[in-house]
Design an enzyme around this catalytic site. Structure first.
Site, PDB file in Angstrom:
ATOM      1  N   ASP A 198     -19.083  53.536   7.966  1.00 45.74           N
ATOM      2  CA  ASP A 198     -18.918  52.334   7.163  1.00 45.74           C
ATOM      3  C   ASP A 198     -18.686  51.120   8.045  1.00 45.74           C
ATOM      4  O   ASP A 198     -19.316  51.007   9.102  1.00 45.74           O
ATOM      5  CB  ASP A 198     -17.777  52.540   6.155  1.00 45.74           C
ATOM      6  N   HIS A 231     -14.676  47.186   3.237  1.00 44.30           N
ATOM      7  CA  HIS A 231     -15.330  48.324   2.590  1.00 44.30           C
ATOM      8  C   HIS A 231     -14.894  49.659   3.195  1.00 44.30           C
ATOM      9  O   HIS A 231     -14.491  50.583   2.494  1.00 44.30           O
ATOM     10  CB  HIS A 231     -16.843  48.169   2.706  1.00 44.30           C
ATOM     11  N   SER A 276     -19.936  53.989  -4.965  1.00 46.16           N
ATOM     12  CA  SER A 276     -19.310  54.083  -3.652  1.00 46.16           C
ATOM     13  C   SER A 276     -17.814  54.313  -3.763  1.00 46.16           C
ATOM     14  O   SER A 276     -17.172  54.644  -2.774  1.00 46.16           O
ATOM     15  CB  SER A 276     -19.575  52.818  -2.829  1.00 46.16           C
TER      16      SER A 276
END
Length: 1029
Positions: A212, A243, A409
């Site tokens: 990520d 994120h 996600s």
């Protein structure tokens, strides 16, 4: 995916090589589509003409050795090796990164590809994904029709938990409203994670790789950050977007407000995205190799896109899972549309995760199946594998504190956290013996709770059930299984679409594609063929042909059932039950001496009805549909600016699923043909339905369809789309990231090919792009980027409306004629011989992807006509009947593009005509009905012996053929025998017959005159002789 090796087991590295070769025919043509990438560090002026390529080798060596090999073997100039400075540099690798000057790229790449130890050369594709911050909006790969930097992806699979969810692909807003049944809860408690914590299972000594945006070293929410690595060209390890931190928090956070599932999990943060949210395939390949070398247990990847043909990436995922790393990935945020699965979550070796809300409803944003790899020749697999809560989930902020987010996600790290917790219940010394991508998926899907309401392509096995999966793994013994393990027509809507339409004799095979999960080993194979075991004698009416993976690797394969009811079951009504069994074997485990073996069982419960009448049967042409990837196939509606690629499959059970349901509700039985038009018997169907087709047609198909309509009474319904070369040229875009031009392969539909198909009937579409609203019989309908009708025979019925022509050529005329808007013909209906034809220039009103208004009412009236000759008084009003033909010269009709190598994407151009395994069993491997089969007469089971050239259809009524002439033998004259006078011949019909007839008369007269002269010569001498006697 698997390759077969008789009597042997293939090692993973050899399988990677063989699998890549098996997929090379799908590789896009670099010259016409595939783009080239420059990493951000190479965008300076002096490097503007250089492009990065990934060179894959057939063996692992240190990067320096690969470099030495290339530099000593490649004689061409204009290229250089790119040094990759990252943690994987100290390990052997199977690829290198080179930069090539654009002016010599073809020469250099060909020379590199010819080298013995080079597998292939691919553009260094880039991934780009947007992550929302407080003030950001959700963005996809295209904004207002413009390509953003980065690899093609569907949309970011992560969004703020706001009241409104914006879907870039549907141009609409979905209001969630947050009407929850409870206050925001700890997601861990909803799955019962605390029950396992009390048993001492907390994810201890489980290596979790998070691919990520990174994480900060001193974040207070994590107690066990083992390693942070950076794979980008930015000099930082921190997460500046939030994120990666949020994902890690859901998995292993320890803050009381946003607890993770496995707080003692060892976190390995792989920073593969820059602050600009850009990544490259080469970064992923290096990071994947490093994850393999570091022996990761679990890997979470919350990105995705439609490009399942990015071979370096896809094959590296196979290699990753082959090395016993359990990968979890988000299925995508492109719901509620069907056929929108993201890669790599759509791979059978990866655990693909969809999202639900707290009411156990499928989240509107969650992508739906089926997989589209197999279309048009087969049928997709069931995905997602499982679903998990993905709305208003709490996770960690960048520095401290918690926040709520929503998206698949979010659901993906929920499942990744569950997996880490489950891994920790197995003693560390036994984990690699018991746990693998297949055994973990078996525990998840078999333990999942099936939800009431969603079908299998929305929920997979259902909602993850941590405690049930825990019970399964506690006593797990290595075995193989089939997913889904049951196909039950009485279980609706879960078994949709199969439960919506029963089986019957004479139908195209119904294909059910399942996944074989092999928990016994990374490599396995089938022992013998699958077997059908009916529970009663009625089950013998079911005939099943199987296609399957001969070798199962990595950890998974496929088993497809092609089901037909035998002819003797034409009047049977009832339920057929039984089991399909398949035996799987794998090499012995550690310390074992004999191969591991397991028998898989698939339960079937199928409804069967008597064969419906021809007037209720419709055939859908899937064969001539082309989608992205591998070609730039543009959207059918040019009003859609943020999702310009046609990638949803164009299948009855993907973006046309609402149409399928409507037809079934109307009492029709609709079947799918994934083979050429020569592969069906027209006598069995009322209508052939051609919707949004992009491919070409074999000459044999064009001829057979003409016979089928005129002679066999087949109805033909065509829904086309726009096609304008000037507009396609304007739609080219230069991708600043890949630094090449992308150009559409065709329009919304392939109008030049459709015009060839319709030419025998005197029908053709034009190149206008029409937009507007119209009303007919009280129904308001949107005409979105549709084509106009340019040719139509006299006696037909044509409906025209005043629309704006938005094509490039039409725009110029609109400027000159600003105050006038002429009527454009868009709908035509006519009888043709014993059949009937209806054509309409737009398919968007049938396609659920971007539908503004549906036109099911129009399709219903059309089918009344094509199936049963029922003429609606509005459609067949005398006021729209044409006394004269509508005719446009050939040079004014749309022409094909000459600057595109269409054979790269076509199933027809430069391909052999053959009926595939989605056609009737009796024509598998042949050229089909009504034409010469493989150069000789071939008797098909259940059909009489016929002469080559007459065809199967001609045997249905020989008397009519004798009265009207053999159509096969009189191709041009056949039009003279149309039954209806309202289908007169246009010049293309009467000119050739007239010339042939005139030539025949002149030839006859010449022979007659010669014969008369000879008679006169003979008469004179003969009289003299007789007189002398």
């Amino acid at each position: 995916m698997a390759m077969y090796a008789a009597g042997t087991y293939l090692c993973p590295s050899l399988l990677v090589a063989l699998l890549s070769l098996s997929l090379l025919h799908l590789k896009p043509d670099l010259s016409s589509l595939k783009s080239v990438n420059l990493t951000p560090s190479q965008t300076e002026t002096d490097r503007s003409n250089w492009t990065n390529y990934v060179v894959r080798f057939t063996r692992y060596k240190l990067a320096g050795d690969h470099r030495t090999f290339l530099e000593s073997s490649v004689q061409s100039r204009g290229w250089q090796w790119i040094q990759r400075r990252n943690p994987a540099a100290r390990f052997p690798t199977d690829f290198g990164l080179v930069s090539v000057e654009d002016s010599v790229k073809e020469v250099v790449i060909k020379e590199i590809e010819r080298l013995d130890f080079v597998k292939d050369v691919n553009v260094d594709s880039a991934y780009k994904r947007n992550v929302l911050q407080e003030s950001q909006r959700r963005l996809g790969a295209f904004v207002d029709g413009k390509k953003r930097p980065g690899k093609i992806f569907t949309s970011m699979s992560f969004s703020e938990g706001e009241d409104e969810h914006h879907s870039q692909i549907s141009n609409s807003s979905i209001h969630w409203g947050r009407h929850l049944l409870m206050q925001r809860s700890q997601v861990t408690s909803l799955f019962g994670a605390d029950a396992l914590w009390r048993k001492g299972y907390t994810g201890k000594k489980v290596k979790m790789a998070i691919f990520d945006t990174g994480i900060r070293a001193d974040h207070p929410h994590f107690r066990n950050i083992k390693e942070r690595t950076n794979w980008t060209n930015e000099d930082t390890l921190n997460d500046n977007l939030g994120h990666g931190t949020f994902v890690a928090g859901v998995i292993a956070g320890i803050d009381g407000e946003c607890l993770g599932f496995a707080p003692d999990t060892e976190i390995y943060a792989y920073r593969v995205f820059t602050d600009a949210q850009v990544s490259y395939t080469s970064w992923f390949l290096d990071a994947f190799n490093y994850a393999i070398a570091m022996k990761m247990d679990v890997l979470n990847l919350s990105i995705g896109g439609p490009d399942y043909l990015d071979l370096p990436f896809v094959e590296k995922v196979w290699e990753l899972t082959a090395n016993n790393i359990i990968m979890v990935s988000a299925i995508g945020n492109d719901g509620p549309l069907y056929g929108t699965l993201n890669n790599p979550a759509d791979q059978s070796d990866v655990i693909g995760v969809g999202g639900i809300d707290y009411s156990d409803h499928i989240a509107s944003f969650s992508s739906r199946g089926m997989s589209t790899w197999e279309i048009p020749h087969g049928y997709g697999r069931v995905k997602p594998d499982v679903v998990a809560y993905g709305r208003d989930i709490m996770g960690s902020k960048i520095s401290t504190g918690c926040k709520s987010l929503s998206g698949t996600s979010v659901a993906s790290p929920v499942v990744a956290g569950v997996v880490c917790l489950l891994v920790s219940i197995i003693p560390e010394s036994k984990r690699k013996e018991i746990l693998n991508p297949a055994s973990m998926k078996q525990a998840l899907v078999e333990g999942a709770a099936k939800l009431s309401g969603p079908n299998m392509y929305e929920q997979g096995a259902g909602r993850v059930n941590l405690l049930e999966s825990y019970e399964i793994l506690k006593s797990y013994e290595p075995r193989a299984s089939i997913f889904p393990g049951v196909l039950d027509h009485t279980d609706c809507p879960y078994s949709w679409p199969f439960c919506r339409q029963p089986l019957y004799a004479g139908a195209m095979p119904v294909i059910f594609n399942t996944t074989i999960l092999n928990g016994m080993g990374v490599v396995g194979r089938l022992e013998g063929s699958p077997t059908w075991h009916p529970l009663t004698d009625d089950g013998n009416l079911l005939s099943i042909h199987f296609t399957y993976s001969k070798v199962i690797w990595p950890w998974s394969g496929y088993l497809a059932l092609h089901m037909q009811i035998k002819e003797e079951g034409a009047q049977f009504s009832g339920v057929i039950e039984g089991n399909v069994t398949v035996k799987v074997s794998s090499p012995p485990g550690q310390g074992e001496k004999i191969p591991r073996r397991s028998t898989c069982v698939l339960q079937l419960k199928l409804k069967v009805v008597p064969t419906p009448p021809r007037s209720k049967r419709i055939l859908w042409d899937q064969f001539h549909s082309i989608k992205y990837p591998p070609g730039y196939i543009p959207r059918d509606s040019l009003d859609v600016r943020n999702d310009i690629l046609d990638w949803h499959g164009d299948h009855l059970h993907t973006n046309f699923h609402l149409l399928f349901n409507m037809l079934r509700d109307s009492g029709y039985y609709i079947e799918t043909l994934g083979s050429p038009l020569t592969c069906f018997d027209a006598r069995q169907y009322g209508t052939l339905l051609l919707v949004d087709l992009e491919d070409e047609y074999f000459e044999e198909e064009i001829e057979k369809l003409r016979i089928d309509v005129i002679n066999s009474g087949l109805g033909l319904a065509v829904f086309a789309d726009w096609y304008n070369v000037d507009t396609m040229v304007k739609m080219r875009f230069f991708d600043d990231n890949t630094r090449s031009w992308w150009t559409p392969v065709t329009g919304g539909a392939n109008i030049p090919a459709l015009n060839n198909l319709l030419a025998p009937f005197g029908i053709a579409f034009g190149d206008k792009i029409l937009n507007g609203d119209f009303s007919m019989d009280g129904e308001q309908t949107r005409y979105a980027s549709g084509a106009d009708i340019a040719r139509f025979p006299a006696g037909g019925y044509i409906h025209s409306f005043p629309f704006q022509d938005t094509s490039e050529s039409g725009a110029t005329q609109n400027v000159l004629l600003t105050n006038s808007m002429g009527d454009s013909p868009i709908l035509g209906l006519i009888g043709a011989g014993q059949g009937r034809i209806a054509v309409y220039g737009d398919s968007n009103c049938l396609d659920s992807s971007h539908m503004v208004t549906n036109c099911y009412w129009l399709l219903s009236k059309i089918l009344d006509f094509t199936n049963g000759n029922i003429k609606d008084p509005v459609l067949f009003s005398p006021s729209v009947k044409q006394d004269k033909p509508l005719f446009l010269e050939d040079n004014q009709l749309p022409s094909r593009r000459t600057d595109v190598n269409f054979s790269t994407y076509s199933h027809v151009v430069e391909k052999d005509l053959v009926c595939g395994n989605d056609s009737r069993f009796e024509v598998w491997g042949t050229k089909g009905y009504n034409i010469q089969v493989l150069g000789r007469n071939k008797v098909l089971p259940g059909y009489p012996v016929i002469d080559v050239g007459r065809g199967l259809n001609s045997t249905s009524d020989g008397s009519k053929l004798r009265e009207k002439g053999n159509i096969d033998g009189n191709r041009y004259l056949s039009g003279l025998y149309w039954d209806e006078v309202d289908a007169p011949l246009v010049p293309s019909h009467w000119l050739a017959p007239a010339v042939i007839t005139l030539a025949g008369i002149l030839l006859f007269l010449s022979f007659w005159r010669i014969r008369q002269r000879r008679r006169r010569r003979r008469k004179g001498p003969a009289s003299g002789r007789l007189g002398n006697i």
